[in-house]
Design an enzyme around this catalytic site. Structure first.
Site, short mmCIF file in Angstrom:
data_model
loop_
_atom_site.label_atom_id
_atom_site.label_comp_id
_atom_site.label_asym_id
_atom_site.label_seq_id
_atom_site.Cartn_x
_atom_site.Cartn_y
_atom_site.Cartn_z
N SER A 252 0.87 -1.17 0.10
CA SER A 252 -0.11 0.18 0.09
C SER A 252 0.93 1.34 -0.21
CB SER A 252 -0.91 0.06 1.39
OG SER A 252 -0.20 0.35 2.24
N LYS A 253 0.36 2.30 -0.65
CA LYS A 253 1.23 3.47 -0.98
C LYS A 253 1.48 4.08 0.56
CE LYS A 253 -2.79 6.65 -1.39
NZ LYS A 253 -3.44 7.45 -2.55
N ARG A 254 0.88 3.81 1.81
CA ARG A 254 1.18 4.32 3.09
C ARG A 254 2.67 3.94 3.34
NH1 ARG A 254 -2.91 5.87 7.58
NH2 ARG A 254 -1.29 7.53 7.81
N LYS A 255 2.93 2.72 3.00
CA LYS A 255 4.39 2.11 3.31
C LYS A 255 5.13 1.97 2.34
CE LYS A 255 2.46 -0.46 7.21
NZ LYS A 255 2.10 -1.78 7.66
N ASN A 256 4.81 1.88 0.97
CA ASN A 256 5.82 1.78 -0.06
C ASN A 256 5.35 2.52 -1.42
OD1 ASN A 256 8.21 0.45 -0.44
ND2 ASN A 256 7.09 -1.54 0.58
#
Ligand code: GLU
Length: 492
Positions: A252-256
């Site tokens: 997910s874009k929150r982590k990567n």
């Protein structure tokens, strides 16, 4: 039989590496058997779909070299390939289901459905439609339709029993019909939902194999039932494992960074990215790590997909990319790649007017603009030191800006500025002071040109990655601290 597969992205956001991953396996499956690969745009969600997103998805898949035989831009005998242009086809098919008694009109208001849901949640039942409108008389339905009462069309679902769905990789999956909702097929505005449009299109476009992410497994019983209702043969289903972050959570874009364009701008070669995606849950018979798309096609067998969640790890991707650069490019080809990447005037024109105002000699340009061609910047905590702000506050500014920008839908400098200005006001920090750490995180120095402009050009994933990196440089945020900050952020 000609094998026909498709990728069916919804143009509701940035082009996702998960889309490229699924596209690659559909492509490989079809092409390795002399088949065809299609691209269909699933834009029935009119509020979230945008032409910009569609363009970015098409451009990114093409950059990777996954060309389609039929699609909205190349045409083909089964078009149109954009669902928003196929409204009549779905309306016709919804009527078939209504006439055969496989679907019904539902007049329930959203208030009633909300209440029902709340009750079901409170009594720990599976939330779902309760069949309130299932047995209305034909006369009543007609009267309410004639009166213009808003309604949706739902599909009928068997009341009990078990649904068995075959999956190419998982064998037979069993799901209790009681767990399956009476899915809305046509919304009150007359637009079809994903389920109706997807099944109708896969049939009319003669798709033989549906290869998609495992998040769609729960939809399979509804789709299978729709095929039965229409009396159509069902394509073979194959649900691929989901890509995961190194900590095993869903990518997910929150982590990567998840955007294909981020990987392109970071300077990964398309062949290396494809190679890496090809290794996600799949391997060559001899297990070698490096292979080209042609080699993958020559040895492709979908049965070699393993179901454990494959980890998408940028470090491994970088290692593979390095080997592609070193072993497969001559110096001339390397120069050519750099040129096609970002060392060209098309890209540089985006910031050359600003650079021109600042250089004294041409030799000032490269150091001044290096951050426009970089990945993560080489920063230390000292780079962020500020006369008026404590280190903790600096970190907070960066973290809150990151969270704010994660929610931003339109990546454009005016919007970015509005978010940052709003945040600085809410936090009671002067805009000039607030911007200082953002400049350092993005440009490496507070003395650069407009940081809003730079963020727009660098794009959402690179911007977020640099803000995340800056927070890490400042010591990162522990779980406990993160919780506290999230509360504070929510209260702003
Ligand atoms: N539009 C769906 C998506 O965005 C397609 C799912 C499918 O392949 O059926 O992933």
């Amino acid at each position: 039989m000609t094998v026909r597969t498709r990728i069916a992205p919804s143009p509701t956001g940035d082009p996702h590496v998960g889309t490229a991953y699924i596209a690659l396996f559909n492509y490989a499956f079809a092409k390795s058997q002399g088949g065809q690969f299609l691209l269909r745009i699933e834009d029935t969600d009119q509020t979230r779909s945008t032409p910009e997103s569609e363009k970015q998805i098409l451009d990114s898949l093409r950059w990777l070299g996954l060309d389609w035989d039929e699609g909205p831009d190349v045409g083909g005998p089964h078009g149109p390939y954009r669902q928003s242009e196929r409204g009549e086809v779905y309306a016709e098919h919804a009527h078939v289901l209504l006439n055969k008694g496989h679907a019904f009109r539902c007049f329930c208001t959203s208030e009633r459905l909300d209440e029902l849901r709340a009750e079901q949640m409170a009594s720990k039942q599976t939330p779902g439609y309760d069949g309130h409108c299932l047995h209305l008389s034909e006369e009543e339905v007609q009267r309410r339709v004639n009166a213009g009462e808003p309604h949706v069309v739902r599909m009928k679902i068997p009341e009990s029993g078990i649904c068995k769905v075959d999956d190419l990789l998982r064998g037979t999956i069993e799901i209790d019909w009681s767990q399956v909702d009476m899915q809305v097929l046509v919304k009150a505005d007359g637009m079809p939902t994903y389920h109706l449009a997807n099944v109708v299109d896969d049939h009319l476009m003669e798709i033989t194999h549906v290869i998609r992410g495992e998040e769609w497994i729960n939809s399979a019983p509804k789709h299978q039932l729709l095929y039965e209702y229409f009396g159509w043969e069902m394509p073979v289903l194959c649900h691929m494992p989901l890509l995961r972050n190194p900590d095993k959570s869903k990518l997910s874009k929150r982590k990567n960074p998840t955007c294909i364009t981020y990987y392109r701008d970071m300077g990964y070669l398309p062949e290396a990215l494809l190679n890496y995606l090809g290794r996600m849950g799949w391997s060559m018979p001899d297990e070698r790590e490096k292979f080209s798309l042609e080699e993958m096609l020559a040895d492709f067998d979908i049965k070699r997909v393993s179901l454990g969640g494959p980890i998408f790890d940028q470090e491994k991707l970088s290692w593979l990319n390095a080997s592609w650069i070193r072993e497969n490019l001559s110096a001339e080809q390397f120069a050519d790649r750099l040129h096609h990447w970002l060392l060209n005037s098309e890209y540089m024109m985006k910031f050359l007017p600003m650079a021109k105002e600042r250089v004294e000699r041409l030799s000032d340009f490269a150091p001044m603009a290096s951050f426009m061609f970089s990945g993560m910047l080489n920063l230390t905590a000292d780079d962020f030191s500020h006369k008026k702000m404590e280190a903790g506050d600096v970190k907070k500014v960066l973290q809150f800006t990151l969270w704010k920008l994660e929610q931003l839908r339109q990546w454009e400098r005016g919007q970015i500025f509005a978010e940052i200005k709003g945040l600085s006001q809410a936090m009671g920090v002067k805009l000039g002071d607030f911007n200082h750490p953002i400049f350092v995180a993005i440009a490496g120095t507070p003395n650069s040109w407009s940081v809003m402009e730079s963020m727009e050009i660098l794009g959402p994933d690179m911007t977020r990655a640099r803000l995340r990196h800056a927070v890490e440089v400042l010591g990162g945020v522990s779980k406990k601290e993160g919780k506290r900050l999230e509360k504070e952020f929510a209260a702003l």
